[in-house]
Design an enzyme around this catalytic site. Structure first.
Site, mmCIF file in Angstrom:
data_model
loop_
_atom_site.group_PDB
_atom_site.id
_atom_site.type_symbol
_atom_site.label_atom_id
_atom_site.label_comp_id
_atom_site.label_asym_id
_atom_site.label_seq_id
_atom_site.Cartn_x
_atom_site.Cartn_y
_atom_site.Cartn_z
ATOM 1 N N ASP A 195 76.071 33.604 3.897
ATOM 2 C CA ASP A 195 75.563 34.119 5.185
ATOM 3 C C ASP A 195 76.305 34.093 6.280
ATOM 4 O OD1 ASP A 195 74.076 34.440 7.615
ATOM 5 O OD2 ASP A 195 72.505 33.558 7.117
ATOM 6 N N TYR A 232 73.193 41.100 15.923
ATOM 7 C CA TYR A 232 72.848 40.814 17.562
ATOM 8 C C TYR A 232 73.534 39.700 18.170
ATOM 9 C CZ TYR A 232 69.487 38.267 14.507
ATOM 10 O OH TYR A 232 68.685 37.268 13.728
ATOM 11 N N LYS A 233 74.461 38.939 17.468
ATOM 12 C CA LYS A 233 74.949 37.774 17.861
ATOM 13 C C LYS A 233 76.434 38.227 18.341
ATOM 14 C CE LYS A 233 72.611 34.584 14.870
ATOM 15 N NZ LYS A 233 71.942 33.799 15.870
#
Lengths: 397, 397
Positions: free
Chosen positions: B184, B209-210
């Site tokens: 991940d 989105y990070k």
């Protein structure tokens, strides 16, 4: 009484186009632009991470779900938004099978949208243990429900023909046989009068980019009957469905009720567009929509049958068992549709030989229908479809 | 050489804010507004359903995937976008287990993001058949890999402490033991130098989105090593992963390669925002980003340790085993963070006692770090956090 002039004015409709494909992708609600611009600058831009609380992003899937619930006869707190329709089918089917653990058959029909069947095939292969997908003809569904069936998985309105199942009767038959009923409302929500509560449905799922006009890839929804909501185990057990997502426990504990059907971080931008699209539905009565939908469909069928003798109606003639779309068959349906589109009448083609026309009362009127009939008659009379460029297939047809 | 002045100018950063939470939600790329407005009007608005072909919506998940691939050392055609990270974890784990059918153990660690563990728990419960999730301490992962392990499922960079696993060593150990390695990359992509090809990783997943700044709820991605791509069975077998989605066959046949990991209709609007966000990465060298990230993090740690003796470093001191974030512990971490946020320094709190600060070189410089240190020292020195309003918890913290 619904003001359809007002709803029509809420959409961007391209010049010179009669859009009969709102059953595939609804048009742009004009308010979406401003709403989205405000969301970008004032919410994401200025509030940044704080927007999850201050702009209400965290509760948005449930709040929007309550708005969709109103359109399908569901109580507040029974619908939540997220993911795609295929994912929601998986969640519903997986949960239903566990609620009926002694049975192994999933019953569906060959008029179901293929993705629902694919999802069932994928899930049942994973589960093993003798699970079986039984696919019958649409007319065979009711009589095929017996004590082996764990769950029925049916799309209410056929994506090709518009044939409409009797949700109440099939659900009742399923319940009498000890089965659960899952309904896919992709071609129902915003198109026909749905009452999940009255029909006593167990699970329902649907998408929002068709009759609800949420835009390409708009989020899906799932409904779980209150009697199951605290017992249904989410197989897609993501953190947003956890009882306390921000406790960061190592073990999953499902949230109470419908919230457990949330999976990952919600699609805030897409939900914001959908909110603008749902604003158009405020003040709209579903019975008015249904009445106008039937009026437009009947007008189209009568006009086409008079003007285009070479076409064969592919939809039920009785509007009571038809959704908000009509299909006609032609051996060169693909090319005929391309010729129509080139002339500003947009419907779509569904393999092998159907032309599909959707009737969306929020922004279509009798004059649109008449123009579409005229263009279709012209294309057929003059064999305008018989040009090489109309026979070349695009990647998405 | 990366021009960080240029990248900083590409974002909307609110006045008076030092944003150290780009590891949770990146800021708005200014170009997103115009891009989205064009997409709404010229694509959705004008092209309507035709946009799937004419505007390239249909191929967008793969095209954007190729852009993400470049940032993680993956070849073109090995990454596809869609859904959420939790869904992509489910897909990867489910496929990996079937590729290693004689084993029953999934190995993870308690520094993994809880949603990954929840998803594994949900999947393994569905599968039954003796499947087991084994969760060890982060330091125990490598030595816990043995011949019972079907797949490792590890987040490279710990969401709380920033501790970074040795992807290459763990993957190699997994392979030697006959296990598959799933990574991940939520806190890796755009944050640290990742080379999936060199590390010989089997599956990888991540969110955008990070550090990639795709906006709240931006789509996730999945990578499948080319050697598995034609063999991995998609358990979430939606129509967009079908070999011929528009043939509408009743039986699922997976598309060749990575396309089979597509599920439902792609989130076009969100992918369009992400495209604008990825434009900022053009001309950016990942090694420059990593070097500046270490510089900023080291500056922050040194400054805080000098100015705030009451805080305990919760992250590895060695930058080589740390991602692009740093956490400090304090018994009243929640309230301290609220006091910081009230003063324009935005980080976040992670239960039970961590303050988390992310370092995002595209838009942060040394002056931001120094200001954050100064405010933090002030909040602690003057016990500014000891006010009732900073102790009230919001729904999302």
């Amino acid at each position: 009484m619904t003001d359809f002039d007002e709803t029509r004015a809420a959409f961007h409709l391209p010049e010179g186009v009669v859009y009969l494909d709102g059953n595939s992708l609804g048009p742009l609600p004009l308010a979406a632009r401003e709403r989205l611009s405000a969301m970008l600058m004032q919410e994401w831009g200025e509030q940044l991470i704080r927007g999850w609380n201050t702009a209400g992003w965290y509760v948005q899937p449930r709040k929007v779900g309550d708005r969709v619930a109103k359109l399908i006869g569901a109580a507040p707190g029974t619908v939540v938004m997220g993911d795609t329709l295929s994912i929601k089918v998986y969640q519903a089917l997986s949960a239903a099978l566990e609620l009926n653990p002694d049975r192994r058959v999933v019953l569906s029909d060959d008029g179901n949208f293929p993705s629902d069947l694919y999802i069932a095939q994928g899930l049942l292969t994973s589960l093993g243990r003798g699970y079986e997908l039984k696919v019958v003809g649409p007319e065979e569904v009711e009589k095929s429900i017996d004590e082996t069936v764990a769950a029925t998985m049916i799309t209410e309105v056929d994506y090709r023909t518009g044939r409409r199942h009797d949700m109440k009767a099939i659900t009742a038959k399923a319940h009498r046989a000890g089965a659960l009923a899952i309904w896919d409302l992709a071609h129902s929500v915003g198109a026909v009068d749905v009452d999940l509560t009255a029909a006593d449905v167990d699970f329902a799922v649907g998408c929002t980019y068709k009759y609800l006009n949420g835009g390409p890839g708009a989020p899906a929804f799932i409904y779980v009957a209150p009697r199951h909501a605290d017992r249904a185990r989410p197989s897609l057990s993501g953190w947003m469905g956890h009882e306390a997502p921000f406790a960061f426990d190592l073990d999953y504990r499902p949230a109470p009720g419908i919230e457990r059907m949330r999976v990952g971080t919600p699609p805030v931008i897409a939900l914001t567009v959908l909110e603008a699209a749902l604003d158009v539905w405020e003040g709209v009565e579903m019975r008015d929509v249904r009445a106008k939908s039937i009026e437009l469909s009947e007008r189209f069928i009568a006009g086409v049958e008079t003007a285009c003798p070479g076409l064969e109606l592919g939809s039920p003639r009785n509007p009571a068992v038809r959704g908000s779309q009509v299909s006609f068959r032609h051996p060169h349906a693909y090319a005929v549709m391309q010729a129509l589109i080139a002339r500003g009448v947009i419907g779509d083609f569904r393999a092998p030989d159907s032309m599909r026309f959707g009737f969306t009362p929020l922004y279509l009127g009798a004059a649109d229908i008449d123009r579409a009939i005229g263009v279709l008659a012209d294309v057929l009379d003059k064999r305008l479809w018989d040009r090489p460029e109309y026979h070349r297939k695009a990647s998405v047809t």
